[in-house]
Design a protein around this motif. Structure first.
Motif, PDB file in Angstrom:
ATOM      1  N   ALA A 295      31.732  44.228  35.715  1.00 56.06           N
ATOM      2  CA  ALA A 295      33.153  44.297  35.380  1.00 56.06           C
ATOM      3  C   ALA A 295      33.425  45.307  34.270  1.00 56.06           C
ATOM      4  CB  ALA A 295      33.663  42.919  34.959  1.00 56.06           C
TER       5      ALA A 295
ATOM      6  N   GLN B 179      44.214  37.184  35.188  1.00 57.28           N
ATOM      7  CA  GLN B 179      43.047  37.580  35.972  1.00 57.28           C
ATOM      8  C   GLN B 179      42.580  38.978  35.569  1.00 57.28           C
ATOM      9  OE1 GLN B 179      43.389  36.983  40.175  1.00 57.28           O
ATOM     10  NE2 GLN B 179      41.437  37.958  40.595  1.00 57.28           N
ATOM     11  N   THR B 180      43.521  39.821  35.129  1.00 60.94           N
ATOM     12  CA  THR B 180      43.198  41.176  34.698  1.00 60.94           C
ATOM     13  C   THR B 180      43.596  41.351  33.244  1.00 60.94           C
ATOM     14  OG1 THR B 180      43.499  42.038  36.930  1.00 60.94           O
ATOM     15  CG2 THR B 180      43.629  43.626  35.123  1.00 60.94           C
TER      16      THR B 180
ATOM     17  N   PRO C 233      44.269  44.222  30.513  1.00 60.14           N
ATOM     18  CA  PRO C 233      44.491  45.663  30.484  1.00 60.14           C
ATOM     19  C   PRO C 233      43.668  46.341  29.387  1.00 60.14           C
ATOM     20  CG  PRO C 233      46.280  44.534  29.379  1.00 60.14           C
ATOM     21  CD  PRO C 233      45.385  43.465  29.963  1.00 60.14           C
TER      22      PRO C 233
ATOM     23  N   SER D 203      39.943  48.168  30.687  1.00 60.92           N
ATOM     24  CA  SER D 203      40.579  47.075  31.431  1.00 60.92           C
ATOM     25  C   SER D 203      39.515  46.473  32.342  1.00 60.92           C
ATOM     26  CB  SER D 203      41.760  47.580  32.255  1.00 60.92           C
ATOM     27  OG  SER D 203      41.301  48.438  33.273  1.00 60.92           O
ATOM     28  N   PHE D 204      39.678  45.220  32.695  1.00 65.70           N
ATOM     29  CA  PHE D 204      38.756  44.595  33.635  1.00 65.70           C
ATOM     30  C   PHE D 204      39.417  43.394  34.282  1.00 65.70           C
ATOM     31  CE2 PHE D 204      37.905  42.857  29.476  1.00 65.70           C
ATOM     32  CZ  PHE D 204      37.816  41.508  29.679  1.00 65.70           C
ATOM     33  N   THR D 205      38.843  42.991  35.401  1.00 66.30           N
ATOM     34  CA  THR D 205      39.360  41.879  36.180  1.00 66.30           C
ATOM     35  C   THR D 205      38.291  40.808  36.288  1.00 66.30           C
ATOM     36  OG1 THR D 205      40.777  43.355  37.442  1.00 66.30           O
ATOM     37  CG2 THR D 205      40.306  41.200  38.424  1.00 66.30           C
ATOM     38  N   TYR D 206      38.669  39.563  36.013  1.00 68.06           N
ATOM     39  CA  TYR D 206      37.751  38.442  36.203  1.00 68.06           C
ATOM     40  C   TYR D 206      37.568  38.227  37.707  1.00 68.06           C
ATOM     41  CZ  TYR D 206      38.658  37.349  31.295  1.00 68.06           C
ATOM     42  OH  TYR D 206      38.765  37.416  29.935  1.00 68.06           O
TER      43      TYR D 206
ATOM     44  N   ILE E 224      38.467  32.030  35.429  1.00 73.09           N
ATOM     45  CA  ILE E 224      39.536  32.773  34.763  1.00 73.09           C
ATOM     46  C   ILE E 224      39.939  31.959  33.536  1.00 73.09           C
ATOM     47  CG2 ILE E 224      41.889  33.659  34.936  1.00 73.09           C
ATOM     48  CD1 ILE E 224      41.339  34.010  37.963  1.00 73.09           C
TER      49      ILE E 224
END
Length: 167
Positions: A75, A155-156, A158, A109-112, A135
């Protein structure tokens, strides 16, 4: 399927028949960014006695330390070291978590990822039975000068650019 996983699955089935089902969720993750761009990630989750037993059984079936390390590295596209993992928390060091340009620090930025994508399809019923959710309820990014930004049930996360104030 290994012998340990079979034992864990049978134990989980017996346990759920006797105790019922509860949820596993992450209450908070704090990303503390250092002046050098390296970071410490502290993940907190709250478990009652029943959930602690369930957690112990899950860790017999899943290598959470390796899964967490691999998924966070994917991630964040950064090297991760697992400092500690307990039934209440996980602490990680993330190298080059942020980009430092003089006094300006930028986090990626990343998304779980959903927990379903982390487990073997044959073990997906465990995730569904436990109502596991990776999350976090609150994600907080903390900079060296104490400035922080928090996100609820996001969930994301930034990317954040912050100019660190000198003290």
């Amino acid at each position: 399927m290994t012998y340990v996983i079979r034992i864990a699955i049978v134990a989980l089935i017996l346990f759920f028949l006797a105790a019922g089902v509860s949820a596993f969720s992450i209450s908070e993750i704090t990303y503390t960014v250092g002046d050098d761009g390296n970071g410490i990630v502290n993940m907190q989750y709250q478990l009652n006695g029943t959930e602690t037993l369930q957690y112990d059984l899950i860790t017999k079936a899943l290598d959470l330390k390796s899964i967490g390390k691999a998924e966070l590295e994917k991630a964040l596209s950064r090297e991760v070291v697992v400092n500690s993992i307990t039934p209440e928390s996980v602490q990680l060091t993330v190298y080059d978590m942020a980009t430092v340009d003089q006094s300006q620090i930028t986090t990626p930025s990343f998304t779980y990822v959903p927990v379903e994508s982390l487990v073997d399809p044959n073990l997906l019923w465990i995730v569904q039975k436990f109502d596991i959710n990776f999350i976090p309820h609150v994600s907080t990014v903390v900079f060296p000068d104490g400035y922080k930004e928090s996100f609820s049930d996001a969930q994301t996360i930034p990317g954040i650019t912050h100019t660190v104030s000198s003290t």
